[in-house]
Design a protein around this motif. Structure first.
Motif, mmCIF file in Angstrom:
data_model
loop_
_atom_site.group_PDB
_atom_site.id
_atom_site.type_symbol
_atom_site.label_atom_id
_atom_site.label_comp_id
_atom_site.label_asym_id
_atom_site.label_seq_id
_atom_site.Cartn_x
_atom_site.Cartn_y
_atom_site.Cartn_z
ATOM 1 N N ARG A 31 26.522 -17.146 1.983
ATOM 2 C CA ARG A 31 27.335 -16.713 3.116
ATOM 3 C C ARG A 31 26.432 -16.022 4.139
ATOM 4 N NH1 ARG A 31 33.051 -13.659 2.476
ATOM 5 N NH2 ARG A 31 33.889 -14.564 4.377
ATOM 6 N N HIS A 32 26.481 -16.526 5.365
ATOM 7 C CA HIS A 32 25.685 -15.938 6.438
ATOM 8 C C HIS A 32 26.321 -16.273 7.774
ATOM 9 C CE1 HIS A 32 24.056 -20.032 6.134
ATOM 10 N NE2 HIS A 32 23.649 -19.900 7.390
ATOM 11 N N GLU A 33 25.933 -15.509 8.786
ATOM 12 C CA GLU A 33 26.429 -15.744 10.137
ATOM 13 C C GLU A 33 25.438 -16.535 10.980
ATOM 14 O OE1 GLU A 33 27.099 -11.674 11.307
ATOM 15 O OE2 GLU A 33 29.212 -11.773 10.719
ATOM 16 N N GLU A 34 24.152 -16.373 10.677
ATOM 17 C CA GLU A 34 23.142 -16.984 11.533
ATOM 18 C C GLU A 34 21.841 -17.202 10.779
ATOM 19 O OE1 GLU A 34 21.018 -15.891 15.824
ATOM 20 O OE2 GLU A 34 22.097 -14.341 14.739
ATOM 21 N N LEU A 35 21.263 -18.374 10.981
ATOM 22 C CA LEU A 35 19.904 -18.643 10.512
ATOM 23 C C LEU A 35 18.976 -18.186 11.634
ATOM 24 C CD1 LEU A 35 17.653 -19.924 8.798
ATOM 25 C CD2 LEU A 35 18.253 -22.130 9.844
ATOM 26 N N LEU A 36 18.188 -17.163 11.352
ATOM 27 C CA LEU A 36 17.299 -16.618 12.375
ATOM 28 C C LEU A 36 15.997 -17.394 12.491
ATOM 29 C CD1 LEU A 36 17.715 -12.815 11.581
ATOM 30 C CD2 LEU A 36 18.836 -14.136 13.405
ATOM 31 N N ALA A 37 15.407 -17.746 11.338
ATOM 32 C CA ALA A 37 14.089 -18.391 11.381
ATOM 33 C C ALA A 37 13.743 -19.001 10.036
ATOM 34 C CB ALA A 37 13.018 -17.367 11.758
ATOM 35 N N PHE A 38 12.790 -19.928 10.092
ATOM 36 C CA PHE A 38 12.099 -20.448 8.924
ATOM 37 C C PHE A 38 10.631 -20.095 9.094
ATOM 38 C CE2 PHE A 38 15.206 -24.197 8.409
ATOM 39 C CZ PHE A 38 15.865 -23.603 7.348
ATOM 40 N N GLU A 39 9.982 -19.907 7.965
ATOM 41 C CA GLU A 39 8.533 -19.715 7.944
ATOM 42 C C GLU A 39 8.012 -20.621 6.834
ATOM 43 O OE1 GLU A 39 5.431 -15.979 7.495
ATOM 44 O OE2 GLU A 39 7.518 -15.661 6.947
ATOM 45 N N GLN A 40 6.990 -21.412 7.106
ATOM 46 C CA GLN A 40 6.448 -22.249 6.049
ATOM 47 C C GLN A 40 5.861 -21.358 4.974
ATOM 48 O OE1 GLN A 40 4.032 -25.412 8.039
ATOM 49 N NE2 GLN A 40 4.727 -26.596 6.288
ATOM 50 N N GLY A 41 6.247 -21.605 3.746
ATOM 51 C CA GLY A 41 5.702 -20.818 2.655
ATOM 52 C C GLY A 41 6.596 -20.848 1.433
ATOM 53 N N ASP A 42 6.019 -20.430 0.329
ATOM 54 C CA ASP A 42 6.722 -20.439 -0.946
ATOM 55 C C ASP A 42 6.975 -19.008 -1.408
ATOM 56 O OD1 ASP A 42 4.197 -19.599 -1.672
ATOM 57 O OD2 ASP A 42 3.680 -21.430 -2.737
ATOM 58 N N ARG A 43 7.096 -18.817 -2.715
ATOM 59 C CA ARG A 43 7.398 -17.492 -3.260
ATOM 60 C C ARG A 43 6.309 -16.455 -2.961
ATOM 61 N NH1 ARG A 43 12.067 -17.474 -5.441
ATOM 62 N NH2 ARG A 43 12.911 -19.284 -6.509
ATOM 63 N N VAL A 44 5.090 -16.911 -2.770
ATOM 64 C CA VAL A 44 4.004 -15.980 -2.433
ATOM 65 C C VAL A 44 4.261 -15.356 -1.059
ATOM 66 C CG1 VAL A 44 1.526 -15.789 -1.970
ATOM 67 C CG2 VAL A 44 2.331 -17.184 -3.889
#
Length: 140
Positions: free
Chosen positions: A72-85
């Motif tokens: 549940r969310h109102e807005e996707l602000l950003a993606f950043e390339q990367g994994d759990r690290v």
């Protein structure tokens, strides 16, 4: 307008090199090329920043459409390339804003960080570009 066979978005544009080759304006996939259905899609891990009211969730997924549909969310602000690290590094970086689990107070510092990641490019467009780039690397 041509819908891209890879990302489902975009409008084709002429190649910057002037070769007459047309590519998707969103992901850069060549118009007319079809990804090989026999090859698995490349894994593209992302760290996502979701806003819900006064909080931001920092999480990670290799399947962000599926993952975000479950949160549940109102807005996707950003993606950043990367994994759990990378996700862990962001959790440490913003630990002083943690409200519990992967949720952080939507303080100006974190909002500014997410905005800087997104820039002028919508998050899903960035993701489409990363997937297309990964496919091109796998084919080359």
């Amino acid at each position: 307008m041509t819908t891209c066979v890879l990302c489902g978005m975009g409008e084709s544009v002429a190649d910057a090199a002037g070769t007459g080759v047309r590519a998707c304006a969103v992901c850069g996939w060549i118009v007319g090329d079809v990804p090989d259905a026999d090859l698995p899609r490349p894994r593209v891990d992302v760290v996502y920043y979701l806003r819900w009211e006064g909080r931001i969730k920092i999480g990670t997924s290799a399947q962000p459409r599926r993952r975000l549909a479950a949160i549940r969310h109102e807005e996707l602000l950003a993606f950043e390339q990367g994994d759990r690290v990378v996700e862990h590094a962001r959790h440490v970086q913003f630990a002083h804003l943690r409200e519990g689990g992967e949720w952080f107070r939507a303080d100006a510092e974190l909002v500014k960080h997410a905005a800087a990641l997104a820039g002028a490019t919508p998050p899903w467009h960035s993701h489409a570009r990363w997937v297309a780039d990964a496919l091109r690397r796998n084919v080359s």
